[in-house]
Design a protein around this motif. Sequence first.
Motif, short mmCIF file in Angstrom:
data_model
loop_
_atom_site.label_atom_id
_atom_site.label_comp_id
_atom_site.label_asym_id
_atom_site.label_seq_id
_atom_site.Cartn_x
_atom_site.Cartn_y
_atom_site.Cartn_z
N MET A 253 -44.27 3.08 -26.55
CA MET A 253 -45.33 2.80 -27.28
C MET A 253 -46.61 1.53 -27.36
SD MET A 253 -43.35 3.18 -30.22
CE MET A 253 -45.30 3.11 -31.46
N ASP B 292 -36.65 6.34 -48.62
CA ASP B 292 -37.63 4.68 -49.26
C ASP B 292 -38.64 5.26 -49.64
OD1 ASP B 292 -37.69 2.47 -49.94
OD2 ASP B 292 -37.57 1.23 -48.02
N MET C 80 -31.57 7.47 -43.39
CA MET C 80 -31.60 7.10 -43.81
C MET C 80 -33.35 7.61 -43.47
SD MET C 80 -32.33 3.29 -44.88
CE MET C 80 -33.81 2.89 -45.74
N ASN D 148 -32.33 -1.47 -48.51
CA ASN D 148 -32.31 -2.09 -46.85
C ASN D 148 -30.08 -2.65 -47.41
OD1 ASN D 148 -33.90 -1.49 -45.78
ND2 ASN D 148 -34.99 -2.27 -47.23
N ILE E 235 -37.52 3.49 -27.36
CA ILE E 235 -38.79 3.25 -28.48
C ILE E 235 -40.20 2.48 -27.83
CG2 ILE E 235 -39.18 3.55 -30.74
CD1 ILE E 235 -36.63 5.15 -30.43
N ALA F 167 -41.80 6.94 -40.04
CA ALA F 167 -41.22 6.43 -38.83
C ALA F 167 -40.79 6.99 -37.54
CB ALA F 167 -39.89 5.44 -39.11
N LEU F 168 -41.37 8.17 -37.33
CA LEU F 168 -40.70 9.74 -36.26
C LEU F 168 -40.97 8.67 -34.67
CD1 LEU F 168 -42.20 12.39 -38.04
CD2 LEU F 168 -39.97 12.05 -37.61
N TYR F 169 -40.08 8.96 -33.96
CA TYR F 169 -40.59 8.34 -32.84
C TYR F 169 -41.89 9.21 -32.24
CZ TYR F 169 -35.85 6.87 -33.97
OH TYR F 169 -34.97 6.22 -34.49
N VAL G 32 -31.08 3.06 -37.44
CA VAL G 32 -29.83 2.97 -38.12
C VAL G 32 -29.23 4.73 -37.16
CG1 VAL G 32 -29.73 5.46 -40.48
CG2 VAL G 32 -30.94 3.41 -40.32
N ASP G 33 -30.55 4.81 -36.01
CA ASP G 33 -30.07 6.22 -35.52
C ASP G 33 -29.15 5.15 -34.67
OD1 ASP G 33 -31.28 8.05 -36.56
OD2 ASP G 33 -32.70 8.42 -35.15
N PRO H 220 -44.91 -0.52 -36.80
CA PRO H 220 -44.55 -0.75 -37.98
C PRO H 220 -43.24 -0.62 -37.74
CG PRO H 220 -45.57 1.46 -37.70
CD PRO H 220 -45.41 0.86 -35.86
N ARG I 124 -34.04 14.40 -39.50
CA ARG I 124 -33.08 13.47 -38.50
C ARG I 124 -31.70 12.89 -39.23
NH1 ARG I 124 -37.31 8.93 -36.53
NH2 ARG I 124 -37.36 8.20 -38.29
N PHE J 213 -37.47 7.32 -44.62
CA PHE J 213 -38.21 6.79 -44.59
C PHE J 213 -39.55 6.50 -45.55
CE2 PHE J 213 -35.94 4.21 -41.62
CZ PHE J 213 -35.73 3.87 -42.00
N GLN J 214 -40.71 5.54 -45.73
CA GLN J 214 -42.16 6.73 -46.66
C GLN J 214 -43.28 6.48 -45.26
OE1 GLN J 214 -44.31 3.01 -48.99
NE2 GLN J 214 -45.77 4.13 -49.31
N SER J 215 -43.09 5.63 -44.41
CA SER J 215 -44.17 5.92 -43.49
C SER J 215 -43.24 6.99 -42.31
CB SER J 215 -43.90 5.07 -42.74
OG SER J 215 -43.39 3.99 -41.81
N GLU K 136 -40.42 -0.23 -39.91
CA GLU K 136 -39.60 1.28 -40.26
C GLU K 136 -39.28 1.65 -39.09
OE1 GLU K 136 -41.60 2.98 -43.29
OE2 GLU K 136 -41.33 2.49 -44.90
N LEU K 137 -39.51 2.20 -37.90
CA LEU K 137 -39.45 2.44 -37.19
C LEU K 137 -38.36 1.90 -36.18
CD1 LEU K 137 -41.23 5.23 -35.40
CD2 LEU K 137 -42.07 3.51 -33.57
N PHE K 138 -38.59 0.70 -36.09
CA PHE K 138 -37.36 0.10 -35.68
C PHE K 138 -36.29 -0.05 -36.83
CE2 PHE K 138 -35.05 -4.26 -36.16
CZ PHE K 138 -34.94 -4.20 -34.57
N LYS K 139 -36.52 0.01 -38.19
CA LYS K 139 -35.19 0.08 -39.18
C LYS K 139 -34.15 1.63 -38.40
CE LYS K 139 -36.51 -2.51 -42.26
NZ LYS K 139 -36.77 -2.56 -44.07
N ALA K 140 -35.48 2.57 -39.01
CA ALA K 140 -35.25 4.26 -37.89
C ALA K 140 -34.19 4.56 -37.15
CB ALA K 140 -35.94 4.76 -38.37
#
Lengths: 359, 299
Positions: free
Chosen positions: B212, A160, A81, A49, B208, A87-89, B196-197, B187, A148, A83-85, B189-193
């Motif tokens: 939701m 990650d 990056m 991170n 985003i 993290a798709l929108y 990064v984008d 989550p 992505r 992610f494990q989950s 990670e969604l925010f982190k992604a």
Amino acid sequence: MQEVSVSVRKLDLSFAAVTVLHQLDLDVYDGEFLVLLGSSGCGKSTLLNCIAGLLDATDGQIFIKGKNVTWAEPSERGIGMVFQSYALYPQMSVEGNLSFGLKNARVPKAEIEKRVARAAQVLQIEPLLKRKPGALSGGQRQRVAIGRALVRDVDVFLFDEPLSNLDAKLRADLRVELKRLHNQLQNTMIYVTHDQIEAMTLADRIAIMKGGSIQQLGSPDEIYNRPMNKYVADFIGSPAMNFLEGKLDNGVIHVGEHAFPMAGYDFVDANATGDVWLGIRPEHIATGNSTSSAAFQTTVEVDIVEPTGADTLVLANLAGSPFRVRMDGQARVRPGENLVIGINPASASVFDRHSEQRL
Amino acid sequence: MSERVLEDGPRGAKPTKRLSRKNIILYGILLLVAIYYLLPLYVMIVTSLKGMPEIRLGNVFSPPVEITFQPWVKAWAEACTGINCDGLSRGFWNSVRILIPSLVLSISIASVNGYALANWRFKGSEVFFNILIIGAFIPYQVMLYPIVILLREIGLYGSLWGLVLVHTIFGMPILTLLFRNYFASIPDELFKAARVDGAGFWGIFLRIMLPMSLPIFVVAIILQVTGIWNDFLFGVVYTKPDVYPMTVQLNNIVNSVQGVKEYNVNMAATLLTGLVPLIIYFASGKLFVRGIAAGAVKG
């Protein structure tokens, strides 16, 4: 000398009173697949991170492609990056997910379409472009997540624990695909995992982390065959390495009434002596006919037998310590029987009992 | 292998008895409570549809012999408060003009508040949040007079916009809490992604997070619409007769001392006033429950 792609210099990170990373140095070479491996809480994800710019370091510097990016935004660092989950929108189609970063960077529309098409082709997700993430399977979602990062044409990929949410079979499949992708793209990849199989199979080099610092950095072969301390030796390998308490004296290790002559062992310090741990991997113990060629032979009593199909794991007792032996799956042994084993010093590891460093 | 033989006796799903003693007691009590709860509403509807001569007979529970909508018309367009005799309609439109800006303002600000507090932790953000939450527990009465002074100083006292401001302020603690908890459950990670984008504060919020968060917006809208619409205290304290909201005007119609008590008109007026929250509940009840549950998962 290879060119350095990502360089972490004297990185410190602490949250209030808790130090997560301590004076961490790491150089990742261009095109290298580096795996950060460690149990949970060792700081591996935190380090990733930091490299991504999602966490601010307390002190130290990070360079990517020779540029100091310590204060740069994640999007300015030339990283992608995964992610494990995933993290798709969720509200965007696969296509929307892939192009979101490019739209933010104001890439021309024609160029976006070209790059999305190329990424979709590389990852074989072309038929899925119009679907929403909710309508995809776990494996497909992770491909989109990789896509992505792919469309953004970045120098460094950060992963990650990307495969942790998948079932075992899919994980093995995607592991192979990731390796193929790396061969094809030749990007620098930094990959965080707690799964040593993933680390051993994917990595050019592995960095084993514990308590916010790197314990050993080396090729999978070095990590496995020449662990630099007891922690690394214990962490890598399944079932774990056997450790016997012994005393090293004049090239011979005395464990209880047994004496292991260490001729053939490549000592780091040839004059080492004193209390040691003698480490022997269960799979390096000879049984059956091959025991005769081993430098040291003894008999142990079988305690528990665990057949797993391909192998049979035997839990025995040697000089008062539990001792695991990995045998061929076809071997037939029963609890209570005596088993003749052979040990070769060349495949063993010796650690100082106090510093726990390799001798 | 030999054929399996089923024996007599229990087989398959266990039968359930509909008319067990437990069920009779359970449903009996439920029915009783429901009748008890719905009776006043029934009386109101029935009375509002009767003429005055029929009401004077005194049979409160009997259905109307002759259904008339005259009381409803009168309540809406003709009932008098003081010298104005244009019915509740004026109050209704006042309430609408108070409701819409209060709703938009309070929800837009609170949603950004909640998003910032959940995702962009800054130094002192927890302290700020705690102070805001304490605001939810201070009784309104304590703040009534200071706000009168405040509104007077900024020249909004007695105006519609003054009341809008008051509603926005008093909606802030609970709405911020609601939004913060909802965004915290999305989550990380969604925010982190998204970062990064290359999406920024507003980009992440608008593209985003917002798409939701329909359920939590519905919850916020319901809370605010019913709260603001049913408000009486702020309306009577901070506005003048010209801009009285519907509830205040209803009170004035029902409590007017001159002339005959027109129970049918009063009932109709009350029902008219309650119509807006009622419609909101019926239209969005399902989403409301879902949103409350979604917000409650993580605190």
